[in-house]
Design an enzyme around this catalytic site. Sequence first.
Site, short mmCIF file in Angstrom:
data_model
loop_
_atom_site.label_atom_id
_atom_site.label_comp_id
_atom_site.label_asym_id
_atom_site.label_seq_id
_atom_site.Cartn_x
_atom_site.Cartn_y
_atom_site.Cartn_z
N CYS A 130 0.82 -1.22 0.00
CA CYS A 130 0.00 0.00 0.00
C CYS A 130 0.85 1.28 0.00
CB CYS A 130 -0.94 0.00 1.20
SG CYS A 130 -0.17 -0.59 2.71
N HIS A 243 -2.98 6.20 4.72
CA HIS A 243 -1.54 6.31 4.99
C HIS A 243 -1.05 7.69 4.52
CE1 HIS A 243 -1.58 2.18 5.94
NE2 HIS A 243 -0.85 1.68 4.97
#
Length: 349
Positions: A130, A243
């Site tokens: 990710c 994130h």
Amino acid sequence: MDKKLTVAVVGATGAVGREMLKTLFDRNFPAAKVRAFASARSAGKKVPFGSETLIVEELKEDVFHGIDLAVFSAGGTTSLKFSPHAARAGCVVVDNSAAWRMDDRCPLVVPEVNPQHLEKHQGIIANPNCSTIQMVVALKPIHDAVKIKRIVVSTYQAVSGTGQKGVEELERQVRDLFNGREPENKVYPFRIAFNILPHIDVFLENDYTKEEMKMVNETVKIFDDPSVKVTATCARVPVFYGHSESVNVETENKMTAKEARILLSRSPGVSVYDNPRETMYPMPVPHAGEDPVFVGRIREDESVANGLNMWIVADNVRKGAALNAVQIAEKLLARDLVAVRDKNAFASD
Ligand code: A2P
């Protein structure tokens, strides 16, 4: 896109698996049938697919006959065991785990960056980590324009990256703390609530974590350019979804911050969200659930001749996992690549 496919989601009860089902539905993926698989523990459970519910089936080695495409998010061990069975049965796998990412037989693909790598797939395609995905979406246009020599990245990663159990641990610890109870650490080695852990995945021989080395090695494979040097520090923060990354790049040729803003605002998958005078910058909470990679705080690095700093935010469950996997599936379909040409490529795995 007139071929109607049978599609499987493996790991359908997990955080990413559920998002994969939602993404397939929301993007109207042309599937005649969607099947949901998880472990024996979940067989018979129900998972939503649009307004329908799917009954979860137990994943077994022989389930893949008649399935054209399977998107996996069930962890590395499950993928190592079951993906070769899928490929041998002629089912193309898009796998979200780290199991196949560095395998030479498996393209590692971010559709905005290296869709051409799909052409040579042999049945298993890997979805990158990710943190790597959101970084390369933002950096590829800069690399193409002025050639990146070195990347220094620090990440601030949400607990959903650990799966449903990470989300539950943060929730539980916050509840315990507000109720005067000592919080228990089951998933992380230390309390994650109101804390930061500079530790994601296991520590390696070189004292980096596996997550940090994933960012290094995957970026080189995706860019197909070993001249790009990468160094990373990855931290887990008490954020549920999204994130964030502080990224510094040093480039061969000069690019101003203004040029970078213009270039990135025209680049696929990127949304420039950058106006410091109006306190406009990307953050995980407002951008959770959105598709783009958000880039802000773009500045020239005044400590080197050619360098840029930026702040990159994306929903790790969406662009960092489920959306990227579904976009890979869409590209496979558009390029007529939903077929396993050599069913023996993973014969000995
Ligand atoms: P299950 O719910 O039956 O354990 P997360 O990353 O959110 O923890 O989700 C992991 C997903 O992978 C879940 O859907 C989980 O199913 C699935 N999974 C884990 N181990 C296996 C296995 N051995 N076979 C099939 N699915 C598995």
